[in-house]
Design a protein around this motif. Structure first.
Motif, PDB file in Angstrom:
ATOM      1  N   ASN A  47       9.648  -3.540   5.394  1.00 26.13           N
ATOM      2  CA  ASN A  47      10.201  -4.724   4.740  1.00 26.13           C
ATOM      3  C   ASN A  47      11.359  -5.318   5.541  1.00 26.13           C
ATOM      4  O   ASN A  47      11.662  -6.512   5.432  1.00 26.13           O
ATOM      5  CB  ASN A  47      10.690  -4.355   3.336  1.00 26.13           C
ATOM      6  N   SER A  48      11.984  -4.465   6.388  1.00 26.50           N
ATOM      7  CA  SER A  48      13.096  -4.923   7.227  1.00 26.50           C
ATOM      8  C   SER A  48      12.620  -5.494   8.557  1.00 26.50           C
ATOM      9  O   SER A  48      13.440  -5.896   9.383  1.00 26.50           O
ATOM     10  CB  SER A  48      14.070  -3.769   7.488  1.00 26.50           C
ATOM     11  N   GLY A  49      11.302  -5.473   8.777  1.00 30.69           N
ATOM     12  CA  GLY A  49      10.756  -6.084   9.984  1.00 30.69           C
ATOM     13  C   GLY A  49      10.236  -5.120  11.026  1.00 30.69           C
ATOM     14  O   GLY A  49       9.794  -5.543  12.107  1.00 30.69           O
ATOM     15  N   HIS A  50      10.237  -3.814  10.750  1.00 34.16           N
ATOM     16  CA  HIS A  50       9.734  -2.833  11.715  1.00 34.16           C
ATOM     17  C   HIS A  50       8.224  -2.677  11.576  1.00 34.16           C
ATOM     18  O   HIS A  50       7.654  -2.912  10.506  1.00 34.16           O
ATOM     19  CB  HIS A  50      10.415  -1.472  11.501  1.00 34.16           C
ATOM     20  N   ASP A  83       3.666  14.589  -4.664  1.00 36.20           N
ATOM     21  CA  ASP A  83       4.315  15.305  -3.570  1.00 36.20           C
ATOM     22  C   ASP A  83       5.660  14.630  -3.266  1.00 36.20           C
ATOM     23  O   ASP A  83       5.696  13.478  -2.834  1.00 36.20           O
ATOM     24  CB  ASP A  83       3.419  15.306  -2.330  1.00 36.20           C
ATOM     25  N   GLU A  84       6.762  15.348  -3.490  1.00 41.11           N
ATOM     26  CA  GLU A  84       8.099  14.762  -3.328  1.00 41.11           C
ATOM     27  C   GLU A  84       8.364  14.334  -1.894  1.00 41.11           C
ATOM     28  O   GLU A  84       8.968  13.275  -1.650  1.00 41.11           O
ATOM     29  CB  GLU A  84       9.163  15.764  -3.777  1.00 41.11           C
ATOM     30  N   ALA A  85       7.941  15.158  -0.925  1.00 39.95           N
ATOM     31  CA  ALA A  85       8.176  14.827   0.485  1.00 39.95           C
ATOM     32  C   ALA A  85       7.423  13.559   0.870  1.00 39.95           C
ATOM     33  O   ALA A  85       7.966  12.678   1.552  1.00 39.95           O
ATOM     34  CB  ALA A  85       7.746  15.990   1.369  1.00 39.95           C
ATOM     35  N   LEU A  86       6.162  13.442   0.419  1.00 38.84           N
ATOM     36  CA  LEU A  86       5.354  12.251   0.712  1.00 38.84           C
ATOM     37  C   LEU A  86       5.976  11.020   0.058  1.00 38.84           C
ATOM     38  O   LEU A  86       6.041   9.940   0.679  1.00 38.84           O
ATOM     39  CB  LEU A  86       3.928  12.453   0.208  1.00 38.84           C
ATOM     40  N   GLN A  87       6.427  11.164  -1.163  1.00 37.35           N
ATOM     41  CA  GLN A  87       7.046  10.044  -1.880  1.00 37.35           C
ATOM     42  C   GLN A  87       8.293   9.544  -1.147  1.00 37.35           C
ATOM     43  O   GLN A  87       8.478   8.330  -0.950  1.00 37.35           O
ATOM     44  CB  GLN A  87       7.432  10.489  -3.293  1.00 37.35           C
ATOM     45  N   LYS A  88       9.119  10.455  -0.699  1.00 37.48           N
ATOM     46  CA  LYS A  88      10.347  10.101   0.012  1.00 37.48           C
ATOM     47  C   LYS A  88      10.032   9.405   1.334  1.00 37.48           C
ATOM     48  O   LYS A  88      10.622   8.366   1.663  1.00 37.48           O
ATOM     49  CB  LYS A  88      11.170  11.367   0.265  1.00 37.48           C
ATOM     50  N   VAL A  89       9.097   9.970   2.100  1.00 35.44           N
ATOM     51  CA  VAL A  89       8.758   9.429   3.425  1.00 35.44           C
ATOM     52  C   VAL A  89       8.125   8.046   3.316  1.00 35.44           C
ATOM     53  O   VAL A  89       8.539   7.102   3.998  1.00 35.44           O
ATOM     54  CB  VAL A  89       7.826  10.400   4.183  1.00 35.44           C
ATOM     55  N   PHE A  90       7.118   7.910   2.447  1.00 32.22           N
ATOM     56  CA  PHE A  90       6.409   6.630   2.330  1.00 32.22           C
ATOM     57  C   PHE A  90       7.309   5.534   1.754  1.00 32.22           C
ATOM     58  O   PHE A  90       7.192   4.366   2.133  1.00 32.22           O
ATOM     59  CB  PHE A  90       5.141   6.801   1.480  1.00 32.22           C
ATOM     60  N   SER A  91       8.214   5.894   0.857  1.00 28.90           N
ATOM     61  CA  SER A  91       9.152   4.907   0.307  1.00 28.90           C
ATOM     62  C   SER A  91      10.087   4.382   1.387  1.00 28.90           C
ATOM     63  O   SER A  91      10.346   3.172   1.481  1.00 28.90           O
ATOM     64  CB  SER A  91       9.978   5.530  -0.824  1.00 28.90           C
ATOM     65  N   LYS A  92      10.573   5.293   2.236  1.00 33.45           N
ATOM     66  CA  LYS A  92      11.478   4.889   3.319  1.00 33.45           C
ATOM     67  C   LYS A  92      10.735   4.045   4.354  1.00 33.45           C
ATOM     68  O   LYS A  92      11.279   3.044   4.861  1.00 33.45           O
ATOM     69  CB  LYS A  92      12.078   6.133   3.988  1.00 33.45           C
ATOM     70  N   ILE A  93       9.497   4.421   4.675  1.00 35.19           N
ATOM     71  CA  ILE A  93       8.698   3.644   5.635  1.00 35.19           C
ATOM     72  C   ILE A  93       8.448   2.241   5.090  1.00 35.19           C
ATOM     73  O   ILE A  93       8.525   1.251   5.827  1.00 35.19           O
ATOM     74  CB  ILE A  93       7.366   4.364   5.945  1.00 35.19           C
ATOM     75  N   ALA A  94       8.153   2.147   3.802  1.00 33.23           N
ATOM     76  CA  ALA A  94       7.928   0.836   3.173  1.00 33.23           C
ATOM     77  C   ALA A  94       9.184  -0.034   3.281  1.00 33.23           C
ATOM     78  O   ALA A  94       9.100  -1.237   3.570  1.00 33.23           O
ATOM     79  CB  ALA A  94       7.529   1.016   1.712  1.00 33.23           C
ATOM     80  N   ASP A  95      10.362   0.564   3.084  1.00 36.89           N
ATOM     81  CA  ASP A  95      11.623  -0.178   3.208  1.00 36.89           C
ATOM     82  C   ASP A  95      11.834  -0.655   4.641  1.00 36.89           C
ATOM     83  O   ASP A  95      12.285  -1.788   4.866  1.00 36.89           O
ATOM     84  CB  ASP A  95      12.804   0.701   2.778  1.00 36.89           C
ATOM     85  N   ASP A  96      11.511   0.214   5.623  1.00 40.51           N
ATOM     86  CA  ASP A  96      11.677  -0.148   7.034  1.00 40.51           C
ATOM     87  C   ASP A  96      10.738  -1.293   7.421  1.00 40.51           C
ATOM     88  O   ASP A  96      11.116  -2.188   8.182  1.00 40.51           O
ATOM     89  CB  ASP A  96      11.417   1.065   7.929  1.00 40.51           C
ATOM     90  N   SER A 110       0.838  -1.211   0.000  1.00 39.20           N
ATOM     91  CA  SER A 110       0.000   0.000   0.000  1.00 39.20           C
ATOM     92  C   SER A 110       0.867   1.254   0.000  1.00 39.20           C
ATOM     93  O   SER A 110       0.641   2.193  -0.774  1.00 39.20           O
ATOM     94  CB  SER A 110      -0.917   0.011   1.230  1.00 39.20           C
ATOM     95  N   LEU A 111       1.872   1.275   0.892  1.00 39.08           N
ATOM     96  CA  LEU A 111       2.761   2.437   0.976  1.00 39.08           C
ATOM     97  C   LEU A 111       3.544   2.640  -0.320  1.00 39.08           C
ATOM     98  O   LEU A 111       3.703   3.776  -0.790  1.00 39.08           O
ATOM     99  CB  LEU A 111       3.727   2.264   2.147  1.00 39.08           C
ATOM    100  N   SER A 112       4.028   1.547  -0.889  1.00 36.73           N
ATOM    101  CA  SER A 112       4.784   1.630  -2.147  1.00 36.73           C
ATOM    102  C   SER A 112       3.918   2.156  -3.279  1.00 36.73           C
ATOM    103  O   SER A 112       4.355   3.000  -4.080  1.00 36.73           O
ATOM    104  CB  SER A 112       5.335   0.248  -2.517  1.00 36.73           C
TER     105      SER A 112
END
Length: 415
Positions: free
Chosen positions: A119-122, A104-117, A94-96
């Motif tokens: 995926n790492s188990g957080h 929105d560049e800020a939203l894209q950056k934040v949601f992409s990083k959250i999706a990666d986190d 969903s986040l990806s």
């Protein structure tokens, strides 16, 4: 944040890598996620001077560059996330999807990083913690609520509604401030033009006649000298001071606390901050109580979304009172933030077992008080605006005409 040194064995080579964490356990977890190889040990160490300088530079740049997500984009993203979560789509996907679709560049950056986190188990709330500035305390508090109750989609729907309400109040605030702001800008421009171009003409006359100048005229001449000789430097100093002040507020809790204390003593601003904070606090708290979260835990989550540090500290005492076995109404009474009527309502809710309903009514009451302040904001600012305009006009009038009158009287006396 403390500095730790992780000893890592990778490809037969042993190396020491520095990282930052709150404690050794967190540092070990970060090292396992971040570095490939075998983690031999993680110990707290002395931060090198070069690392200190690099961290200071990164923090300064991040505070200058980072920006909040546009409210409309965040509300739309939260609603999309709620719909997709309700449909059974994974949080990561969903986040990806939202990050790829947004403009929105800020939203894209934040949601992409959250999706990666994630995926790492957080967890979602833990991943969002790194973006508290961009997302806001309320977003993280409501996501935590959804995770605790197991109804993340409902919490996200409620969050979107709250953010829309806050957005609507902000728009009302901007509209109320539009007229006073435009008037003050026009007066500032007019005052600057007079100081820069009109006052110098009179300055020449006063110097030729060697007149004894009154205080208003001296003030005008000093301002004229400052504007015309050091104008760019004054603007540069003000800009540098603002950036430094913002950095210190963001990174020094003691300075931030004192600044928040000052705001709570400032005319009109104190009521806006107080009632907006209490409105959001009671609204989130009522949602938590309604979801069946224990009072102490609900207080913890609701208080965590408060930005103003003095108000946050006073409300933390409520949780301490409840943890010691005291009643909620007693804890609220000790803060001296709530009217007696509110205390009585909470007491009645506790006695009758309808605390969630009563807190909801309290939230509606504080929302009404906050809306009333915003609606009357323009009228409340008018006396201040008139005082500033009158002061500027009087200074200009007295500064220019008093010496002229004195010279006129002196000429008449000689004749």
């Amino acid at each position: 944040m403390k500095y730790f040194i992780a000893t890592v064995l990778s490809k037969g080579k042993r190396e020491e890598i520095g990282l930052y964490a709150e404690d050794r356990k967190e540092a070990t977890n970060h090292a396992k996620l971040k570095f490939s190889g075998i983690i031999i040990k993680v110990i707290e160490g002395q931060e090198p001077l070069e690392a200190q300088f690099k961290r200071f530079k990164e923090e300064l740049l991040s505070n200058v560059q980072k920006k909040k997500i546009k409210p409309d984009a965040l509300i739309a993203a939260i609603r999309q996330l709620a719909v997709m979560t309700n449909a059974g789509i994974s949080i990561h996907d969903s986040l990806s999807e939202i990050a790829n679709a947004t403009t929105d560049e800020a939203l894209q950056k934040v949601f992409s990083k959250i999706a990666d986190d994630i995926n790492s188990g957080h967890s979602l709330s833990a991943s969002m913690e790194n973006f508290r500035y961009e997302l806001g305390n309320l977003t993280i508090a409501m996501v935590e609520l959804g995770e605790k109750t197991g109804n993340l989609d409902e919490a996200l729907y409620s969050l979107a509604d709250m953010l829309e309400e806050i957005r609507a109040n902000f728009i009302k605030f901007k509209k109320a401030m539009a007229y006073p702001r435009n008037v003050m800008i026009a007066m500032a421009i007019a005052f600057t033009i007079l100081i820069s171009y009109v006052v110098p003409q009179f300055k020449t006359i006063f110097e030729e006649l060697h007149a004894n100048l009154p205080l208003p005229t001296i003030i005008l001449l000093k301002l004229e000298y400052l504007f015309n000789n050091f104008g760019p430097y004054v603007l540069a100093t003000l800009a540098a001071g603002f950036i430094t002040f913002k950095y210190m507020i963001n990174n020094n809790e003691s300075i931030r606390y004192k600044w928040h204390q000052l705001l709570l003593k400032t005319y009109l601003i104190k009521n806006i901050i107080k009632f907006s904070t209490l409105s959001r606090f009671t609204l989130v708290f009522s949602e938590l109580i309604r979801a069946g979260i224990p009072i102490a835990e609900a207080l913890d989550t609701a208080i965590s979304m408060i930005d103003n540090l003095p108000l946050k500290q006073r409300l933390l005492s409520v949780r301490i009172t409840v943890e010691k076995g005291g009643t909620l109404n007693k804890g609220l009474e000790e803060t001296n933030l709530f009217e007696n009527m509110i205390i009585q309502m909470v007491r009645a809710g506790e006695d009758s077992g309808t605390l969630d309903t009563m807190i909801k009514k309290v939230a509606e009451y504080y929302k009404m008080r906050f809306d009333a302040i915003i609606d009357g904001l323009s009228e409340a600012i008018e006396p201040i605006m008139l005082l500033i305009i009158a002061s500027m006009v009087i200074l200009l009038a007295l500064g220019i005409f008093l010496p002229m009158w004195d010279m006129g009287n002196a000429v008449q006396g000689r004749t």
